[in-house]
Design a protein around this motif. Structure first.
Motif, PDB file in Angstrom:
ATOM      1  N   UNK A 104      -9.796  -1.457   0.547  1.00  0.00           N
ATOM      2  CA  UNK A 104      -9.843  -1.526  -0.916  1.00  0.00           C
ATOM      3  C   UNK A 104      -8.485  -1.975  -1.464  1.00  0.00           C
ATOM      4  N   UNK A 105      -7.398  -1.414  -0.919  1.00  0.00           N
ATOM      5  CA  UNK A 105      -6.052  -1.832  -1.325  1.00  0.00           C
ATOM      6  C   UNK A 105      -5.829  -3.307  -1.023  1.00  0.00           C
ATOM      7  N   UNK A 106      -6.274  -3.732   0.143  1.00  0.00           N
ATOM      8  CA  UNK A 106      -6.137  -5.127   0.587  1.00  0.00           C
ATOM      9  C   UNK A 106      -6.791  -6.090  -0.403  1.00  0.00           C
ATOM     10  N   UNK A 107      -7.960  -5.720  -0.903  1.00  0.00           N
ATOM     11  CA  UNK A 107      -8.656  -6.588  -1.851  1.00  0.00           C
ATOM     12  C   UNK A 107      -8.135  -6.484  -3.268  1.00  0.00           C
ATOM     13  N   UNK A 108      -7.690  -5.303  -3.654  1.00  0.00           N
ATOM     14  CA  UNK A 108      -7.280  -5.050  -5.040  1.00  0.00           C
ATOM     15  C   UNK A 108      -5.874  -5.559  -5.340  1.00  0.00           C
ATOM     16  N   UNK A 109      -5.001  -5.584  -4.313  1.00  0.00           N
ATOM     17  CA  UNK A 109      -3.603  -5.943  -4.529  1.00  0.00           C
ATOM     18  C   UNK A 109      -3.198  -7.083  -3.592  1.00  0.00           C
ATOM     19  N   UNK A 110      -3.559  -8.312  -3.937  1.00  0.00           N
ATOM     20  CA  UNK A 110      -3.280  -9.455  -3.046  1.00  0.00           C
ATOM     21  C   UNK A 110      -1.794  -9.720  -2.830  1.00  0.00           C
ATOM     22  N   UNK A 111      -0.935  -9.232  -3.732  1.00  0.00           N
ATOM     23  CA  UNK A 111       0.505  -9.449  -3.564  1.00  0.00           C
ATOM     24  C   UNK A 111       1.122  -8.504  -2.527  1.00  0.00           C
ATOM     25  N   UNK A 112       0.377  -7.482  -2.137  1.00  0.00           N
ATOM     26  CA  UNK A 112       0.904  -6.496  -1.194  1.00  0.00           C
ATOM     27  C   UNK A 112       0.696  -6.949   0.242  1.00  0.00           C
ATOM     28  N   UNK A 113       1.654  -6.599   1.092  1.00  0.00           N
ATOM     29  CA  UNK A 113       1.544  -6.811   2.533  1.00  0.00           C
ATOM     30  C   UNK A 113       1.597  -5.488   3.294  1.00  0.00           C
ATOM     31  N   UNK A 114       1.929  -4.408   2.568  1.00  0.00           N
ATOM     32  CA  UNK A 114       2.037  -3.076   3.153  1.00  0.00           C
ATOM     33  C   UNK A 114       1.043  -2.152   2.457  1.00  0.00           C
ATOM     34  N   UNK A 115       0.506  -1.189   3.214  1.00  0.00           N
ATOM     35  CA  UNK A 115      -0.505  -0.288   2.671  1.00  0.00           C
ATOM     36  C   UNK A 115      -0.257   1.129   3.186  1.00  0.00           C
ATOM     37  N   UNK A 116      -0.439   2.108   2.296  1.00  0.00           N
ATOM     38  CA  UNK A 116      -0.248   3.490   2.708  1.00  0.00           C
ATOM     39  C   UNK A 116      -1.131   4.421   1.906  1.00  0.00           C
ATOM     40  N   UNK A 117      -1.249   5.659   2.392  1.00  0.00           N
ATOM     41  CA  UNK A 117      -2.011   6.672   1.664  1.00  0.00           C
ATOM     42  C   UNK A 117      -1.275   8.002   1.737  1.00  0.00           C
ATOM     43  N   UNK A 118      -1.708   8.935   0.925  1.00  0.00           N
ATOM     44  CA  UNK A 118      -1.185  10.290   0.983  1.00  0.00           C
ATOM     45  C   UNK A 118      -1.712  10.975   2.249  1.00  0.00           C
ATOM     46  N   UNK A 119      -1.167  12.149   2.570  1.00  0.00           N
ATOM     47  CA  UNK A 119      -1.544  12.834   3.797  1.00  0.00           C
ATOM     48  C   UNK A 119      -1.344  14.334   3.647  1.00  0.00           C
ATOM     49  N   UNK A 120      -1.859  15.070   4.609  1.00  0.00           N
ATOM     50  CA  UNK A 120      -1.697  16.514   4.675  1.00  0.00           C
ATOM     51  C   UNK A 120      -0.919  16.862   5.935  1.00  0.00           C
ATOM     52  N   UNK A 121       0.050  17.763   5.808  1.00  0.00           N
ATOM     53  CA  UNK A 121       0.756  18.281   6.977  1.00  0.00           C
ATOM     54  C   UNK A 121      -0.025  19.462   7.540  1.00  0.00           C
ATOM     55  N   UNK A 122      -0.399  19.403   8.810  1.00  0.00           N
ATOM     56  CA  UNK A 122      -1.112  20.494   9.454  1.00  0.00           C
ATOM     57  C   UNK A 122      -0.211  21.173  10.473  1.00  0.00           C
ATOM     58  N   UNK A 123      -0.086  22.493  10.339  1.00  0.00           N
ATOM     59  CA  UNK A 123       0.666  23.296  11.290  1.00  0.00           C
ATOM     60  C   UNK A 123      -0.283  24.134  12.145  1.00  0.00           C
ATOM     61  N   UNK A 198       4.351  -2.895  -1.438  1.00  0.00           N
ATOM     62  CA  UNK A 198       3.536  -1.802  -0.917  1.00  0.00           C
ATOM     63  C   UNK A 198       2.446  -1.413  -1.914  1.00  0.00           C
ATOM     64  N   UNK A 199       1.197  -1.335  -1.420  1.00  0.00           N
ATOM     65  CA  UNK A 199       0.083  -0.781  -2.205  1.00  0.00           C
ATOM     66  C   UNK A 199      -0.226   0.603  -1.667  1.00  0.00           C
ATOM     67  N   UNK A 200      -0.475   1.547  -2.574  1.00  0.00           N
ATOM     68  CA  UNK A 200      -0.576   2.956  -2.169  1.00  0.00           C
ATOM     69  C   UNK A 200      -1.823   3.610  -2.745  1.00  0.00           C
ATOM     70  N   UNK A 201      -2.509   4.387  -1.890  1.00  0.00           N
ATOM     71  CA  UNK A 201      -3.643   5.199  -2.313  1.00  0.00           C
ATOM     72  C   UNK A 201      -3.169   6.644  -2.382  1.00  0.00           C
TER      73      UNK A 201
END
Length: 313
Positions: A104-123, A198-201
């Motif tokens: 979705x990021x790839x299609x929505x933000x054509x100027x971006x070459x980097x993609x990332x998302x949020x995450x959860x730390x699991x212990x 960078x495009x970010x979710x």
């Protein structure tokens, strides 16, 4: 040619690798290949893959002598056929919608070459935390172009290697530094974000496991070649947040040096450090006795077990 090439470096993760690969195979977006590079594992990691996934044509397993994490990732990327490289560590897990969100990021933000998302730390299964990020909570569950990667990364990282992807063409400009033995990811992220958009979710789609055996971050870096932060000082005039970002990371490394009596790296890290870029708490901890800092670290660990994070921000 697949859209995604999932590159998984593998070293002694026999108890985790099957679940990690299963989390990829369970993706709702299915146009991908999986490249596993075994970096000289001495346990049964490769046997687990061969037993569980030998009939799956989407998975390629490469066995090599031990070369280190950076060389292993670089090798896997050279074997990739996809347009987008999605990194994944052998002990982390993807939400089923992770790749579809990247697409979705790839299609929505054509100027971006980097993609990332949020995450959860699991212990543990009951012990997990969402990292504290320098991003407005009003942007939660939205996607956007990141204007200043270094500014939004002033607290905890906005992504890790397991929730970061990039167009394979980026690899023509930036590769993992194979001479760096600690914090290879940080160096790679800095170089990428100095050169590309960078495009970010802003939605947690990855579970990043901590307290896992054989994790480099648990072993410390005394005696290892760490990232050379000074190489980026030439860019600070063009990026006002970069200097503060570099000094914040220097602080984290300096605390490790202090705890492990690593005087050699301590001197290197303080060379270009501007203490004014640190918080009052951070400056205080750097001048405190080692025993006091160790006590603070133990207290922080106890609170983490109760899903409470104490920070120096």
């Amino acid at each position: 040619m697949p859209v995604f090439s999932v590159v998984i470096p593998l070293y002694n993760k026999e108890n985790y690798i099957k679940n990690t690969i299963d989390s990829v195979l369970n993706q709702t977006f299915t146009d991908f290949e999986i490249i596993v590079v075994n970096d000289g594992s001495t346990d049964n990691s490769t046997q687990v893959i061969e037993k569980s996934f030998s009939q799956n044509s989407n998975i390629q397993l490469f066995n090599r002598n031990n070369h280190g994490l950076s060389a292993t990732r670089n090798f896997g990327i050279t074997k990739a056929k996809g347009e987008i490289i999605a990194l994944l560590d052998a002990d982390d897990l993807w939400n089923p919608n992770y790749l579809s969100s990247l697409y979705e990021l790839y299609g929505k933000f054509p100027k971006a070459d980097l993609y990332g998302s949020d995450y959860i730390e699991l212990y543990s299964e009951k012990n997990f935390l969402e990292p504290k990020k320098n991003i407005s909570k009003t942007l939660k569950n939205t996607s956007f172009l990141v204007d200043d990667f270094f500014k939004v990364s002033m607290y905890q990282p906005i992504f890790t290697a397991s929730n970061f992807a990039f167009k394979k063409s980026v690899f023509n400009t930036v590769q993992f530094n194979e001479s760096t033995q600690y914090a290879e990811d940080i160096e790679f992220f800095i170089k990428c974000n100095l050169n590309f958009k960078l495009a970010y979710m802003y939605r947690p789609l990855v579970e990043v496991y901590f307290n896992i055996p054989n994790q480099m971050t648990k072993a410390g870096f005394k005696g290892k070649t760490i990232i050379d932060f000074s190489q980026f000082e030439v860019f600070i005039d063009k990026n006002k947040s970069l200097k503060k970002y570099l000094d914040r990371y220097r602080y984290y490394f300096l605390v490790d040096c202090k705890l492990n009596n690593d005087t050699e790296n301590y001197k290197k890290l303080t060379k270009n450090l501007e203490f004014s870029n640190l918080t009052t708490k951070q400056r205080f901890l750097l001048i405190c006795p080692v025993l006091f800092v160790k006590s603070i670290k133990k207290i922080k660990t106890l609170f983490l077990k109760r899903n409470i994070r104490l920070t120096s921000y």
